[in-house]
Scaffold this motif. Sequence first.
Motif, PDB file in Angstrom:
ATOM      1  N   HIS A  71       0.835  -1.212   0.000  1.00 22.38           N
ATOM      2  CA  HIS A  71       0.000   0.000   0.000  1.00 22.38           C
ATOM      3  C   HIS A  71       0.863   1.252   0.000  1.00 22.38           C
ATOM      4  O   HIS A  71       1.855   1.346   0.716  1.00 22.38           O
ATOM      5  CB  HIS A  71      -0.914   0.009   1.214  1.00 22.38           C
ATOM      6  CG  HIS A  71      -1.690   1.286   1.373  1.00 22.38           C
ATOM      7  ND1 HIS A  71      -2.764   1.596   0.572  1.00 22.38           N
ATOM      8  CD2 HIS A  71      -1.529   2.333   2.219  1.00 22.38           C
ATOM      9  CE1 HIS A  71      -3.247   2.772   0.932  1.00 22.38           C
ATOM     10  NE2 HIS A  71      -2.519   3.239   1.937  1.00 22.38           N
ATOM     11  N   GLN A  72       0.458   2.200  -0.827  1.00 27.25           N
ATOM     12  CA  GLN A  72       1.106   3.505  -0.868  1.00 27.25           C
ATOM     13  C   GLN A  72       0.089   4.569  -0.466  1.00 27.25           C
ATOM     14  O   GLN A  72      -0.964   4.697  -1.095  1.00 27.25           O
ATOM     15  CB  GLN A  72       1.651   3.812  -2.267  1.00 27.25           C
ATOM     16  CG  GLN A  72       2.894   3.012  -2.622  1.00 27.25           C
ATOM     17  CD  GLN A  72       3.443   3.409  -3.979  1.00 27.25           C
ATOM     18  OE1 GLN A  72       2.684   3.566  -4.933  1.00 27.25           O
ATOM     19  NE2 GLN A  72       4.734   3.557  -4.077  1.00 27.25           N
ATOM     20  N   LYS A  73       0.401   5.298   0.572  1.00 21.90           N
ATOM     21  CA  LYS A  73      -0.510   6.340   1.023  1.00 21.90           C
ATOM     22  C   LYS A  73      -0.540   7.470   0.002  1.00 21.90           C
ATOM     23  O   LYS A  73       0.513   7.977  -0.405  1.00 21.90           O
ATOM     24  CB  LYS A  73      -0.052   6.878   2.381  1.00 21.90           C
ATOM     25  CG  LYS A  73      -1.013   7.887   2.988  1.00 21.90           C
ATOM     26  CD  LYS A  73      -0.548   8.323   4.366  1.00 21.90           C
ATOM     27  CE  LYS A  73      -1.515   9.327   4.973  1.00 21.90           C
ATOM     28  NZ  LYS A  73      -1.070   9.774   6.323  1.00 21.90           N
ATOM     29  N   PRO A  74      -1.730   7.900  -0.437  1.00 26.75           N
ATOM     30  CA  PRO A  74      -1.800   8.961  -1.443  1.00 26.75           C
ATOM     31  C   PRO A  74      -1.336  10.306  -0.880  1.00 26.75           C
ATOM     32  O   PRO A  74      -1.503  10.591   0.308  1.00 26.75           O
ATOM     33  CB  PRO A  74      -3.290   9.002  -1.812  1.00 26.75           C
ATOM     34  CG  PRO A  74      -3.994   8.407  -0.631  1.00 26.75           C
ATOM     35  CD  PRO A  74      -3.062   7.388  -0.059  1.00 26.75           C
ATOM     36  N   LYS A  75      -0.748  11.109  -1.752  1.00 24.89           N
ATOM     37  CA  LYS A  75      -0.284  12.442  -1.360  1.00 24.89           C
ATOM     38  C   LYS A  75      -1.459  13.356  -1.052  1.00 24.89           C
ATOM     39  O   LYS A  75      -2.581  13.148  -1.520  1.00 24.89           O
ATOM     40  CB  LYS A  75       0.571  13.041  -2.472  1.00 24.89           C
ATOM     41  CG  LYS A  75       1.804  12.225  -2.843  1.00 24.89           C
ATOM     42  CD  LYS A  75       2.826  12.232  -1.728  1.00 24.89           C
ATOM     43  CE  LYS A  75       4.101  11.512  -2.163  1.00 24.89           C
ATOM     44  NZ  LYS A  75       5.122  11.479  -1.092  1.00 24.89           N
ATOM     45  N   ASN A  76      -1.186  14.381  -0.269  1.00 25.78           N
ATOM     46  CA  ASN A  76      -2.228  15.323   0.107  1.00 25.78           C
ATOM     47  C   ASN A  76      -2.744  16.097  -1.101  1.00 25.78           C
ATOM     48  O   ASN A  76      -3.959  16.216  -1.310  1.00 25.78           O
ATOM     49  CB  ASN A  76      -1.690  16.294   1.163  1.00 25.78           C
ATOM     50  CG  ASN A  76      -2.744  17.309   1.581  1.00 25.78           C
ATOM     51  OD1 ASN A  76      -3.867  16.948   1.871  1.00 25.78           O
ATOM     52  ND2 ASN A  76      -2.369  18.586   1.603  1.00 25.78           N
ATOM     53  N   GLU A  77      -1.844  16.618  -1.925  1.00 22.78           N
ATOM     54  CA  GLU A  77      -2.219  17.402  -3.097  1.00 22.78           C
ATOM     55  C   GLU A  77      -2.526  16.470  -4.270  1.00 22.78           C
ATOM     56  O   GLU A  77      -1.772  15.534  -4.558  1.00 22.78           O
ATOM     57  CB  GLU A  77      -1.092  18.359  -3.486  1.00 22.78           C
ATOM     58  CG  GLU A  77      -0.750  19.393  -2.419  1.00 22.78           C
ATOM     59  CD  GLU A  77      -1.863  20.413  -2.238  1.00 22.78           C
ATOM     60  OE1 GLU A  77      -2.655  20.587  -3.182  1.00 22.78           O
ATOM     61  OE2 GLU A  77      -1.924  21.046  -1.167  1.00 22.78           O
ATOM     62  N   VAL A  78      -3.628  16.748  -4.959  1.00 21.67           N
ATOM     63  CA  VAL A  78      -4.041  15.914  -6.085  1.00 21.67           C
ATOM     64  C   VAL A  78      -2.961  15.864  -7.161  1.00 21.67           C
ATOM     65  O   VAL A  78      -2.707  14.818  -7.769  1.00 21.67           O
ATOM     66  CB  VAL A  78      -5.368  16.439  -6.674  1.00 21.67           C
ATOM     67  CG1 VAL A  78      -5.738  15.655  -7.931  1.00 21.67           C
ATOM     68  CG2 VAL A  78      -6.479  16.347  -5.650  1.00 21.67           C
ATOM     69  N   ALA A  79      -2.300  17.008  -7.394  1.00 20.30           N
ATOM     70  CA  ALA A  79      -1.279  17.080  -8.449  1.00 20.30           C
ATOM     71  C   ALA A  79      -0.091  16.162  -8.154  1.00 20.30           C
ATOM     72  O   ALA A  79       0.622  15.756  -9.078  1.00 20.30           O
ATOM     73  CB  ALA A  79      -0.808  18.517  -8.617  1.00 20.30           C
ATOM     74  N   ASP A  80       0.131  15.820  -6.896  1.00 22.08           N
ATOM     75  CA  ASP A  80       1.275  14.992  -6.509  1.00 22.08           C
ATOM     76  C   ASP A  80       0.948  13.506  -6.475  1.00 22.08           C
ATOM     77  O   ASP A  80       1.848  12.679  -6.277  1.00 22.08           O
ATOM     78  CB  ASP A  80       1.794  15.411  -5.129  1.00 22.08           C
ATOM     79  CG  ASP A  80       2.302  16.845  -5.114  1.00 22.08           C
ATOM     80  OD1 ASP A  80       2.771  17.299  -6.176  1.00 22.08           O
ATOM     81  OD2 ASP A  80       2.223  17.493  -4.056  1.00 22.08           O
ATOM     82  N   ARG A  81      -0.314  13.155  -6.654  1.00 22.41           N
ATOM     83  CA  ARG A  81      -0.709  11.758  -6.554  1.00 22.41           C
ATOM     84  C   ARG A  81      -0.337  10.977  -7.814  1.00 22.41           C
ATOM     85  O   ARG A  81      -0.322  11.523  -8.909  1.00 22.41           O
ATOM     86  CB  ARG A  81      -2.217  11.641  -6.307  1.00 22.41           C
ATOM     87  CG  ARG A  81      -2.633  12.229  -4.966  1.00 22.41           C
ATOM     88  CD  ARG A  81      -4.135  12.212  -4.784  1.00 22.41           C
ATOM     89  NE  ARG A  81      -4.514  12.982  -3.603  1.00 22.41           N
ATOM     90  CZ  ARG A  81      -5.762  13.274  -3.275  1.00 22.41           C
ATOM     91  NH1 ARG A  81      -6.761  12.857  -4.059  1.00 22.41           N
ATOM     92  NH2 ARG A  81      -6.021  13.970  -2.188  1.00 22.41           N
ATOM     93  N   ILE A  82      -0.036   9.680  -7.621  1.00 24.74           N
ATOM     94  CA  ILE A  82       0.353   8.807  -8.723  1.00 24.74           C
ATOM     95  C   ILE A  82      -0.644   7.669  -8.831  1.00 24.74           C
ATOM     96  O   ILE A  82      -1.440   7.416  -7.917  1.00 24.74           O
ATOM     97  CB  ILE A  82       1.772   8.238  -8.514  1.00 24.74           C
ATOM     98  CG1 ILE A  82       1.824   7.426  -7.203  1.00 24.74           C
ATOM     99  CG2 ILE A  82       2.794   9.360  -8.493  1.00 24.74           C
ATOM    100  CD1 ILE A  82       3.148   6.746  -6.966  1.00 24.74           C
ATOM    101  N   ASP A  83      -0.611   6.983  -9.950  1.00 25.35           N
ATOM    102  CA  ASP A  83      -1.469   5.825 -10.150  1.00 25.35           C
ATOM    103  C   ASP A  83      -0.859   4.664  -9.370  1.00 25.35           C
ATOM    104  O   ASP A  83       0.145   4.073  -9.779  1.00 25.35           O
ATOM    105  CB  ASP A  83      -1.563   5.481 -11.638  1.00 25.35           C
ATOM    106  CG  ASP A  83      -2.609   4.402 -11.916  1.00 25.35           C
ATOM    107  OD1 ASP A  83      -3.007   3.699 -10.954  1.00 25.35           O
ATOM    108  OD2 ASP A  83      -3.026   4.267 -13.079  1.00 25.35           O
ATOM    109  N   ARG A  84      -1.466   4.328  -8.252  1.00 28.91           N
ATOM    110  CA  ARG A  84      -0.894   3.297  -7.383  1.00 28.91           C
ATOM    111  C   ARG A  84      -1.026   1.899  -7.970  1.00 28.91           C
ATOM    112  O   ARG A  84      -0.436   0.955  -7.456  1.00 28.91           O
ATOM    113  CB  ARG A  84      -1.558   3.368  -6.000  1.00 28.91           C
ATOM    114  CG  ARG A  84      -1.169   4.629  -5.229  1.00 28.91           C
ATOM    115  CD  ARG A  84      -1.860   4.673  -3.882  1.00 28.91           C
ATOM    116  NE  ARG A  84      -3.300   4.891  -4.027  1.00 28.91           N
ATOM    117  CZ  ARG A  84      -4.178   4.763  -3.021  1.00 28.91           C
ATOM    118  NH1 ARG A  84      -3.767   4.385  -1.840  1.00 28.91           N
ATOM    119  NH2 ARG A  84      -5.460   4.984  -3.223  1.00 28.91           N
ATOM    120  N   ARG A  85      -1.826   1.741  -9.031  1.00 32.85           N
ATOM    121  CA  ARG A  85      -1.907   0.443  -9.701  1.00 32.85           C
ATOM    122  C   ARG A  85      -0.649   0.175 -10.518  1.00 32.85           C
ATOM    123  O   ARG A  85      -0.332  -0.972 -10.824  1.00 32.85           O
ATOM    124  CB  ARG A  85      -3.128   0.414 -10.616  1.00 32.85           C
ATOM    125  CG  ARG A  85      -4.460   0.520  -9.885  1.00 32.85           C
ATOM    126  CD  ARG A  85      -5.605   0.705 -10.854  1.00 32.85           C
ATOM    127  NE  ARG A  85      -5.462   1.950 -11.604  1.00 32.85           N
ATOM    128  CZ  ARG A  85      -6.295   2.344 -12.570  1.00 32.85           C
ATOM    129  NH1 ARG A  85      -7.317   1.569 -12.906  1.00 32.85           N
ATOM    130  NH2 ARG A  85      -6.110   3.486 -13.197  1.00 32.85           N
TER     131      ARG A  85
END
Length: 236
Positions: A71-85
């Motif tokens: 599991h990878q915890k998603p970043k706070n900012e949407v722009a910093d989030r990655i596709d964890r799949r």
Amino acid sequence: KRPLRDYLLAIAIFVNSVKGHSALQLSRELGCQYKTAFVLAHKLREGIELEQRKAEISGECEVDGAYFGGHQKPKNEVADRIDRRIEQTGKRRVVVVMRQRRGRTLPFVFGKESDAIPVIRERIPFGSIVHADEAGGWDALHAFYDMRRINHSVSFSKDGACTNQAESFFSRLRRAEFGQHHKISGRYLGRYASEMAWREDNRRLPNGAQFSAVAAMALGHPISREWCGYWQRSAK
């Protein structure tokens, strides 16, 4: 040393839970330390796993895989989030289950689904009817079995092909992970999977019969080489 009645009580509590029992909850109910309950529960799972591995799979079977961990915890900012799949931590493992219809359930842990092909060939007799989804990892099985494939993006069951019983096992394992343990270490994933397979196979048995079965497996198991101390810490 704790009295024998405490160990029998621990087994009774352990089997009474439909989707597993956390070590923290078990420690509260037994009035012991978390570490004591953790080791005791894993010794029970060790006996269950040994028994499950003796299962003989034949006839019409279902094969499927599901990924756990990493599991990878998603970043706070949407722009910093990655596709964890796509981006994984390297700790992600797949549980591949072979489930005989109206029979036994046999899970194993691998790095990816295609790694399970040699074990499937070893466990399922040549020429058997095998149901699987359309994941590419199962294409190699066509050379050895009468394959029935189901496209889950279209339907869950079609023309007699489905993996619903395998999915039933994964549903129990997922709920054990999220609802009871909250996190399952990759080191012990195989033990938890075997426990849930045993619970799935024996879900129709009364509690007394389940208690007797687990007690017999625990008492009949050889001296544990992994859980030979009070508390286990990985040297790696």
